[in-house]
Design a protein around this motif. Structure first.
Motif, PDB file in Angstrom:
ATOM      1  N   VAL A   1      10.546   7.610   3.771  1.00 56.74           N
ATOM      2  CA  VAL A   1       9.485   9.136   4.568  1.00 56.74           C
ATOM      3  C   VAL A   1       8.410   9.499   4.494  1.00 56.74           C
ATOM      4  CG1 VAL A   1       9.564  11.724   5.275  1.00 56.74           C
ATOM      5  CG2 VAL A   1      12.032   9.901   5.463  1.00 56.74           C
ATOM      6  N   LEU A   2       8.062   9.234   3.091  1.00 62.06           N
ATOM      7  CA  LEU A   2       6.265   9.749   3.224  1.00 62.06           C
ATOM      8  C   LEU A   2       5.728   8.172   3.316  1.00 62.06           C
ATOM      9  CD1 LEU A   2       6.824  11.597  -0.132  1.00 62.06           C
ATOM     10  CD2 LEU A   2       6.080  12.376   2.158  1.00 62.06           C
ATOM     11  N   TRP A   3       6.374   6.652   2.940  1.00 64.49           N
ATOM     12  CA  TRP A   3       5.421   6.053   3.395  1.00 64.49           C
ATOM     13  C   TRP A   3       5.661   6.001   4.835  1.00 64.49           C
ATOM     14  CZ3 TRP A   3       5.822   1.831   6.176  1.00 64.49           C
ATOM     15  CH2 TRP A   3       4.187   0.725   5.822  1.00 64.49           C
ATOM     16  N   PHE A   4       5.706   6.235   5.728  1.00 64.60           N
ATOM     17  CA  PHE A   4       6.274   6.142   7.051  1.00 64.60           C
ATOM     18  C   PHE A   4       4.702   6.760   7.775  1.00 64.60           C
ATOM     19  CE2 PHE A   4       9.478   3.227   7.457  1.00 64.60           C
ATOM     20  CZ  PHE A   4       9.230   2.204   8.424  1.00 64.60           C
ATOM     21  N   TRP A   5       4.941   8.526   6.794  1.00 67.59           N
ATOM     22  CA  TRP A   5       4.088   9.584   7.513  1.00 67.59           C
ATOM     23  C   TRP A   5       2.422   8.738   6.432  1.00 67.59           C
ATOM     24  CZ3 TRP A   5       6.700  14.718   5.511  1.00 67.59           C
ATOM     25  CH2 TRP A   5       7.145  14.646   6.564  1.00 67.59           C
ATOM     26  N   LYS A   6       2.288   8.247   5.315  1.00 64.81           N
ATOM     27  CA  LYS A   6       0.748   7.703   5.360  1.00 64.81           C
ATOM     28  C   LYS A   6       0.320   6.841   5.565  1.00 64.81           C
ATOM     29  CE  LYS A   6       1.500   9.510   0.357  1.00 64.81           C
ATOM     30  NZ  LYS A   6       2.248   9.311  -1.680  1.00 64.81           N
ATOM     31  N   ALA A   7       1.486   6.056   6.490  1.00 64.19           N
ATOM     32  CA  ALA A   7       1.317   4.787   6.912  1.00 64.19           C
ATOM     33  C   ALA A   7       0.091   4.871   8.625  1.00 64.19           C
ATOM     34  CB  ALA A   7       2.318   3.663   6.807  1.00 64.19           C
ATOM     35  N   HIS A   8       0.604   5.612   8.817  1.00 61.69           N
ATOM     36  CA  HIS A   8       0.875   6.127  10.259  1.00 61.69           C
ATOM     37  C   HIS A   8      -0.279   7.115  10.249  1.00 61.69           C
ATOM     38  CE1 HIS A   8       2.679   8.383  13.935  1.00 61.69           C
ATOM     39  NE2 HIS A   8       1.696   8.078  14.559  1.00 61.69           N
TER      40      HIS A   8
ATOM     41  N   GLU B   1       0.698  -1.345   0.227  1.00 65.73           N
ATOM     42  CA  GLU B   1       0.185   0.241  -0.153  1.00 65.73           C
ATOM     43  C   GLU B   1       0.425   1.552  -0.287  1.00 65.73           C
ATOM     44  OE1 GLU B   1      -3.396   0.056   3.177  1.00 65.73           O
ATOM     45  OE2 GLU B   1      -3.620  -2.058   2.587  1.00 65.73           O
ATOM     46  N   PHE B   2       0.483   2.239  -0.183  1.00 67.07           N
ATOM     47  CA  PHE B   2       0.898   3.526  -0.961  1.00 67.07           C
ATOM     48  C   PHE B   2       1.848   3.531  -1.253  1.00 67.07           C
ATOM     49  CE2 PHE B   2      -1.039   3.345   3.468  1.00 67.07           C
ATOM     50  CZ  PHE B   2      -2.073   4.068   3.103  1.00 67.07           C
ATOM     51  N   GLY B   3       1.864   2.258  -2.091  1.00 67.23           N
ATOM     52  CA  GLY B   3       3.408   2.237  -3.345  1.00 67.23           C
ATOM     53  C   GLY B   3       4.863   2.233  -2.206  1.00 67.23           C
ATOM     54  N   ARG B   4       4.549   1.543  -1.827  1.00 70.55           N
ATOM     55  CA  ARG B   4       5.945   0.620  -0.554  1.00 70.55           C
ATOM     56  C   ARG B   4       6.716  -0.064  -1.731  1.00 70.55           C
ATOM     57  NH1 ARG B   4       8.397  -3.625   0.429  1.00 70.55           N
ATOM     58  NH2 ARG B   4       6.728  -4.487   0.813  1.00 70.55           N
ATOM     59  N   CYS B   5       5.997  -1.009  -2.520  1.00 70.68           N
ATOM     60  CA  CYS B   5       6.745  -1.797  -3.302  1.00 70.68           C
ATOM     61  C   CYS B   5       7.493  -1.170  -4.573  1.00 70.68           C
ATOM     62  CB  CYS B   5       6.196  -3.126  -3.986  1.00 70.68           C
ATOM     63  SG  CYS B   5       5.461  -4.168  -2.190  1.00 70.68           S
ATOM     64  N   GLU B   6       7.178   0.317  -5.039  1.00 70.14           N
ATOM     65  CA  GLU B   6       8.096   1.153  -5.911  1.00 70.14           C
ATOM     66  C   GLU B   6       8.702   2.271  -5.024  1.00 70.14           C
ATOM     67  OE1 GLU B   6       4.234   0.246  -5.581  1.00 70.14           O
ATOM     68  OE2 GLU B   6       4.217  -1.028  -7.175  1.00 70.14           O
ATOM     69  N   VAL B   7       9.430   1.620  -4.094  1.00 72.37           N
ATOM     70  CA  VAL B   7       9.941   2.630  -3.438  1.00 72.37           C
ATOM     71  C   VAL B   7      11.738   2.519  -4.240  1.00 72.37           C
ATOM     72  CG1 VAL B   7      11.404   3.057  -1.369  1.00 72.37           C
ATOM     73  CG2 VAL B   7       8.988   2.789  -1.064  1.00 72.37           C
ATOM     74  N   PRO B   8      12.312   3.251  -5.145  1.00 73.33           N
ATOM     75  CA  PRO B   8      13.058   2.507  -5.129  1.00 73.33           C
ATOM     76  C   PRO B   8      14.711   1.819  -4.120  1.00 73.33           C
ATOM     77  CG  PRO B   8      12.934   4.329  -5.509  1.00 73.33           C
ATOM     78  CD  PRO B   8      12.021   4.278  -4.856  1.00 73.33           C
ATOM     79  N   VAL B   9      15.201   1.062  -5.489  1.00 70.64           N
ATOM     80  CA  VAL B   9      16.022  -0.100  -4.265  1.00 70.64           C
ATOM     81  C   VAL B   9      17.455   0.668  -4.128  1.00 70.64           C
ATOM     82  CG1 VAL B   9      17.462  -2.063  -4.366  1.00 70.64           C
ATOM     83  CG2 VAL B   9      15.222  -1.850  -4.978  1.00 70.64           C
ATOM     84  N   LEU B  10      17.682   1.238  -5.774  1.00 71.52           N
ATOM     85  CA  LEU B  10      18.834   1.871  -5.178  1.00 71.52           C
ATOM     86  C   LEU B  10      18.812   3.386  -3.930  1.00 71.52           C
ATOM     87  CD1 LEU B  10      20.223   2.347  -8.286  1.00 71.52           C
ATOM     88  CD2 LEU B  10      20.795   1.028  -6.724  1.00 71.52           C
ATOM     89  N   ASP B  11      20.284   3.255  -2.973  1.00 73.13           N
ATOM     90  CA  ASP B  11      20.302   4.337  -1.820  1.00 73.13           C
ATOM     91  C   ASP B  11      20.269   5.660  -2.451  1.00 73.13           C
ATOM     92  OD1 ASP B  11      20.135   5.417   0.213  1.00 73.13           O
ATOM     93  OD2 ASP B  11      21.800   5.037   0.873  1.00 73.13           O
ATOM     94  N   THR B  12      19.326   6.604  -3.029  1.00 66.16           N
ATOM     95  CA  THR B  12      19.170   7.530  -3.832  1.00 66.16           C
ATOM     96  C   THR B  12      18.548   8.673  -2.471  1.00 66.16           C
ATOM     97  OG1 THR B  12      17.486   7.078  -4.910  1.00 66.16           O
ATOM     98  CG2 THR B  12      19.313   7.218  -5.226  1.00 66.16           C
ATOM     99  N   GLU B  13      18.338   9.482  -3.148  1.00 63.18           N
ATOM    100  CA  GLU B  13      17.576  10.779  -1.724  1.00 63.18           C
ATOM    101  C   GLU B  13      15.830  10.488  -2.733  1.00 63.18           C
ATOM    102  OE1 GLU B  13      16.520  15.847  -2.694  1.00 63.18           O
ATOM    103  OE2 GLU B  13      18.652  15.361  -2.979  1.00 63.18           O
ATOM    104  N   ALA B  14      15.661  10.585  -3.647  1.00 59.61           N
ATOM    105  CA  ALA B  14      14.406   9.656  -4.211  1.00 59.61           C
ATOM    106  C   ALA B  14      14.105   8.301  -3.276  1.00 59.61           C
ATOM    107  CB  ALA B  14      13.516   9.418  -5.785  1.00 59.61           C
ATOM    108  N   SER B  15      14.814   7.178  -3.112  1.00 60.19           N
ATOM    109  CA  SER B  15      14.323   6.632  -2.329  1.00 60.19           C
ATOM    110  C   SER B  15      14.336   6.668  -0.564  1.00 60.19           C
ATOM    111  CB  SER B  15      15.280   5.320  -2.867  1.00 60.19           C
ATOM    112  OG  SER B  15      16.447   6.175  -1.429  1.00 60.19           O
ATOM    113  N   GLN B  16      14.947   7.398  -0.061  1.00 60.13           N
ATOM    114  CA  GLN B  16      14.712   8.203   1.421  1.00 60.13           C
ATOM    115  C   GLN B  16      13.499   8.920   1.663  1.00 60.13           C
ATOM    116  OE1 GLN B  16      18.978  10.096   1.838  1.00 60.13           O
ATOM    117  NE2 GLN B  16      20.047   9.011   1.350  1.00 60.13           N
ATOM    118  N   ARG B  17      13.281   9.905   0.307  1.00 64.57           N
ATOM    119  CA  ARG B  17      12.243  10.629   1.069  1.00 64.57           C
ATOM    120  C   ARG B  17      11.252   9.922   0.755  1.00 64.57           C
ATOM    121  NH1 ARG B  17      12.444  12.707  -4.274  1.00 64.57           N
ATOM    122  NH2 ARG B  17      13.967  15.268  -3.491  1.00 64.57           N
ATOM    123  N   ALA B  18      10.559   8.561  -0.535  1.00 65.98           N
ATOM    124  CA  ALA B  18       9.754   7.771  -0.932  1.00 65.98           C
ATOM    125  C   ALA B  18       9.689   7.126   0.994  1.00 65.98           C
ATOM    126  CB  ALA B  18      10.015   6.851  -1.773  1.00 65.98           C
TER     127      ALA B  18
END
Length: 253
Positions: A220-227, A201-218
């Motif tokens: 953070v946002l996933w935990f906010w949405k889940a919470h 849910e909320f695109g959890r499986c679409e979080v980029p595998v590589l350790d990038t700024e985009a994956s870090q932001r994703a």
């Protein structure tokens, strides 16, 4: 799992929850007024509570996936826990003690004995939460509300601190997921969180595998949405319980 809303969806449940928050906190004690220090103390209180009372809930021996889940979270915390190096050193020592299959800490008696003298930096060895996490103070729900709120605070903190410590977003997410799966006592809450996580849910499986700024932001946002989703559910359940209690009072009048 749930106490604090981050943002909002605008539906009826969210509106009700906003009204409930207005009753729970004053202008001086609202979540937005809590300092980073107080939030850190909430996270510490929940971490200590979980270590003391949540590790051996299903038996007297820690092994297999349970052992791995505890070790993985401790290793993440040993690198990324906020504050002084003394905090991370204490967590690293605890993680090392869990690593060996012959460690005495893998039994409930050995674990309890070790924690009697183990110290997390200079933090007090008490379970006390701020008014943000436990607005009802010493009431019956004090520990439950405080623990879940502080645990979410810890998870949110890790989404920011872990990347700076060289931990990938996927490592952080997996460590949190497995800790909840094996050590969170509320089965209903646990199952709801795992359904969100494992169900992508909320695109959890679409979080980029590589350790990038985009994956870090994703992450953070996933935990906010889940919470927020968890809190919306808890708010609705609380509202339904209140309505049912009122109906019972009316029927008995």
């Amino acid at each position: 799992l749930g106490v604090i809303f981050v943002g909002g969806s605008g539906d009826d449940t969210e509106k009700w929850a906003a009204s409930d928050r207005a009753e729970r906190w004053s202008a001086e004690t609202a979540p937005t007024k809590m300092t980073p220090r107080k939030r850190l103390f909430d996270a510490v209180a929940s971490l200590l509570f979980g270590l003391n009372y949540g590790v051996f809930v299903d038996g007297k021996e820690l092994k297999g996936e349970q052992k791995s889940a505890l070790r993985d979270l401790l290793q993440v915390l040993a690198k990324a826990f906020p504050g002084s190096e003394a905090n991370r050193a204490a967590l690293a020592t605890l993680a090392e003690q869990v690593e060996s299959d012959r460690s005495p800490l893998l039994t409930s008696d050995g674990w309890d004995k070790y924690l009697e003298t183990w110290q997390l930096g200079r933090f007090p060895r008490t379970f006390s939460w701020s008014i943000m996490c436990s607005p009802e103070g010493g009431s019956e729900g004090h520990v439950t509300a405080g623990y879940t709120c502080g645990l979410w605070t810890l998870f949110h903190m890790l989404t920011f601190s872990a990347p700076r410590a060289g931990i990938t977003p996927h490592q952080t997410m997996a460590a949190v997921r497995n800790f909840v799966a094996h050590f969170f006592g509320c089965a209903h809450c646990r199952d709801h969180f795992l359904a969100m996580y494992d169900g992508c849910e909320f695109g959890r499986c679409e979080v980029p595998v590589l350790d990038t700024e985009a994956s870090q932001r994703a992450v953070v946002l996933w935990f906010w949405k889940a919470h927020n989703t968890v809190n919306a559910r808890v708010a609705e359940e609380t509202r339904q319980d209140a309505l049912e209690a009122k109906e019972r009072e009316g029927a008995g009048a």
